[in-house]
Structures are given as structure tokens and as C-alpha cells.
Design an enzyme around this catalytic site. Structure first.
Site, PDB file in Angstrom:
ATOM      1  N   HIS A  92       0.820  -1.203   0.000  1.00 31.18           N
ATOM      2  CA  HIS A  92       0.000   0.000   0.000  1.00 31.18           C
ATOM      3  C   HIS A  92       0.861   1.263   0.000  1.00 31.18           C
ATOM      4  CE1 HIS A  92      -3.455   2.363   2.121  1.00 31.18           C
ATOM      5  NE2 HIS A  92      -3.421   2.623   0.838  1.00 31.18           N
ATOM      6  N   LYS A  98       1.926   6.287   3.355  1.00 33.62           N
ATOM      7  CA  LYS A  98       1.624   5.502   4.555  1.00 33.62           C
ATOM      8  C   LYS A  98       2.731   4.484   4.768  1.00 33.62           C
ATOM      9  CE  LYS A  98      -3.299   5.818   3.831  1.00 33.62           C
ATOM     10  NZ  LYS A  98      -4.355   5.669   4.775  1.00 33.62           N
TER      11      LYS A  98
END
Length: 142
Positions: A124, A130
Site C-alpha cells: 500500500h 503511509k
């Protein structure tokens, strides 16, 4: 059936003890609650969830696009590993996850490669600012 050509690996950003004594299906039920009741989504965003014990549970049906990586859901499968809270994008897998999870994730990724024409597997963090999934997926999976 939708065309699937990629996999995005996530973590649940939960403490190591979160649902550690429960089944992967229990974790899916709780994550589904987060996604439907708290975010208003139609279902859990991930297609598979891997518990701390390495159990793999089905989430959203693979036939349906996930809700896990903005702009990349249409052709991808989302896999979430329980754990990763406080981890960094450049951590090693075992800094945040178990050997059982490593074995299960590798087995699942290999199976998905056999079942679909997978072009890439990424984390991700390759698509968003992130830490998730708190390890370098391409380096780990090879």
C-alpha cells in the site's frame, strides 16, 4: 469476472495482540464492521485477511473490486495482514508480523499468481504516503 492483474498488500495497523487468540474469520468480521459501519462502505475493503496465527480468511469476494487502494482497486486483489501498528515502511517483515503470517502470505501470493495473470505485487505504501504494510513487499516477495 473482472480482469485481475495485480495484488496490493496491506496491514491492519493493529497491535500484535489484536485478535491474536481469535480466528481469521473473526478478524474479517471486525474489519468488515469498521469498513461498513464506520466508513459507510458496502463491505470489507480487502479480499483476504491473514491472522497472527497465519490463518487466511476470505473478505470481499474476489469477483468484486476491493476498496483498499484508491485508484488501483479495479484490477487488484487486496490482502491485509493483522498487525503492523507503529511500523515503518522500511521495516523487515518479522519486525511486525509472525513466521506463520510470512508462510501464509507467500502461499497465498503464489496461489493467486497461479489463478490469475498477475503482473505485480506491491505494498500500500507504494501508492499512498503511509507505512502500510510496514515492510517492502517487492523486496520480501521477490
Amino acid at each position: 469476472m473482472r480482469k485481475i492483474d495485480s495484488i496490493v498488500v496491506h496491514c491492519t495497523a493493529t497491535n500484535p495482540s489484536w485478535y491474536a487468540d481469535k480466528s481469521a474469520e473473526d478478524a474479517v468480521t471486525e474489519i468488515r464492521r469498521w469498513h461498513t459501519q464506520e466508513r459507510g462502505w458496502s463491505d470489507i475493503g480487502y479480499h483476504f485477511v491473514i491472522s497472527r496465527k497465519g490463518e487466511i480468511a476470505d473478505g470481499r469476494p474476489v469477483e468484486r473490486s476491493g476498496a483498499h487502494t484508491r485508484g488501483f482497486n479495479k484490477g487488484s486483489i487486496g490482502v491485509a495482514i493483522c498487525g503492523g501498528r507503529g511500523g515503518c515502511a522500511d521495516d523487515k517483515f518479522l519486525d511486525n508480523f509472525t513466521e506463520e503470517q510470512a508462510t501464509s502470505l507467500r502461499k497465498l501470493l503464489d496461489q493467486l499468481h497461479e489463478d490469475y495473470d498477475i503482473k505485480w505485487v506491491k505494498g500500500h505504501s507504494d501508492f499512498a504516503n503511509k507505512a502500510c504494510p510496514c515492510f517492502n513487499v517487492e523486496e520480501w516477495y521477490g
